[in-house]
Design a protein around this motif. Structure first.
Motif, PDB file in Angstrom:
ATOM      1  N   ALA A   1       1.810   6.592  -6.661  1.00  0.00           N
ATOM      2  CA  ALA A   1       0.554   7.748  -7.302  1.00  0.00           C
ATOM      3  C   ALA A   1       0.906   9.154  -7.058  1.00  0.00           C
ATOM      4  O   ALA A   1       0.333   9.800  -7.931  1.00  0.00           O
ATOM      5  CB  ALA A   1      -0.497   7.311  -6.354  1.00  0.00           C
TER       6      ALA A   1
ATOM      7  N   ALA B   1       1.160   4.111  -3.007  1.00  0.00           N
ATOM      8  CA  ALA B   1       0.715   5.566  -2.571  1.00  0.00           C
ATOM      9  C   ALA B   1       1.834   6.334  -2.989  1.00  0.00           C
ATOM     10  O   ALA B   1       1.625   7.495  -3.638  1.00  0.00           O
ATOM     11  CB  ALA B   1       0.601   5.624  -1.229  1.00  0.00           C
ATOM     12  N   GLU B   2       3.259   5.876  -2.955  1.00  0.00           N
ATOM     13  CA  GLU B   2       4.263   6.875  -3.335  1.00  0.00           C
ATOM     14  C   GLU B   2       4.397   6.923  -4.823  1.00  0.00           C
ATOM     15  O   GLU B   2       4.528   7.804  -5.365  1.00  0.00           O
ATOM     16  CB  GLU B   2       5.498   5.972  -2.895  1.00  0.00           C
ATOM     17  CG  GLU B   2       7.110   6.516  -3.264  1.00  0.00           C
ATOM     18  CD  GLU B   2       8.048   5.928  -2.607  1.00  0.00           C
ATOM     19  OE1 GLU B   2       8.887   5.159  -3.499  1.00  0.00           O
ATOM     20  OE2 GLU B   2       7.949   5.463  -1.559  1.00  0.00           O
TER      21      GLU B   2
ATOM     22  N   ASP C   1       0.807  -1.068  -0.089  1.00  0.00           N
ATOM     23  CA  ASP C   1       0.141  -0.021  -0.090  1.00  0.00           C
ATOM     24  C   ASP C   1       0.785   1.384  -0.049  1.00  0.00           C
ATOM     25  O   ASP C   1       0.556   2.031  -0.672  1.00  0.00           O
ATOM     26  CB  ASP C   1      -0.907  -0.087   1.072  1.00  0.00           C
ATOM     27  CG  ASP C   1      -2.158  -1.059   1.058  1.00  0.00           C
ATOM     28  OD1 ASP C   1      -2.428  -1.572  -0.047  1.00  0.00           O
ATOM     29  OD2 ASP C   1      -2.704  -1.386   2.013  1.00  0.00           O
ATOM     30  N   ALA C   2       1.921   1.290   0.877  1.00  0.00           N
ATOM     31  CA  ALA C   2       3.025   2.389   0.791  1.00  0.00           C
ATOM     32  C   ALA C   2       3.556   2.592  -0.466  1.00  0.00           C
ATOM     33  O   ALA C   2       3.630   3.811  -0.987  1.00  0.00           O
ATOM     34  CB  ALA C   2       3.835   2.189   1.944  1.00  0.00           C
TER      35      ALA C   2
END
Length: 61
Positions: free
Chosen positions: A59, A56-57, A52-53
């Motif tokens: 994105a 997100a990075e 998930d991290a």
């Protein structure tokens, strides 16, 4: 407790085939989140929080 993803789970999230995940893990590991090291004989797994991290990075970039 961590939730772990296998190659099929990660492939579904990234919208690629499990074979692509396995191939990238061998040939281009920098194109995937870092795998969790659970032991020498354990198949590849990824922590859901790390994935998930990582997503997100990318994105934001």
């Amino acid at each position: 407790m961590y939730q772990y993803l296998d190659a099929a789970d990660l492939a579904a999230l990234l919208q690629v085939s499990p074979a692509t995940i396995s191939r990238r893990a061998r040939r281009q590991p920098h194109t995937l989140p870092a795998p969790a090291h659970l032991g020498p004989c354990f198949p590849l797994r990824w922590r859901r929080t790390d994935v998930d991290a990582w997503l997100a990075e990318r994105a934001i970039s």
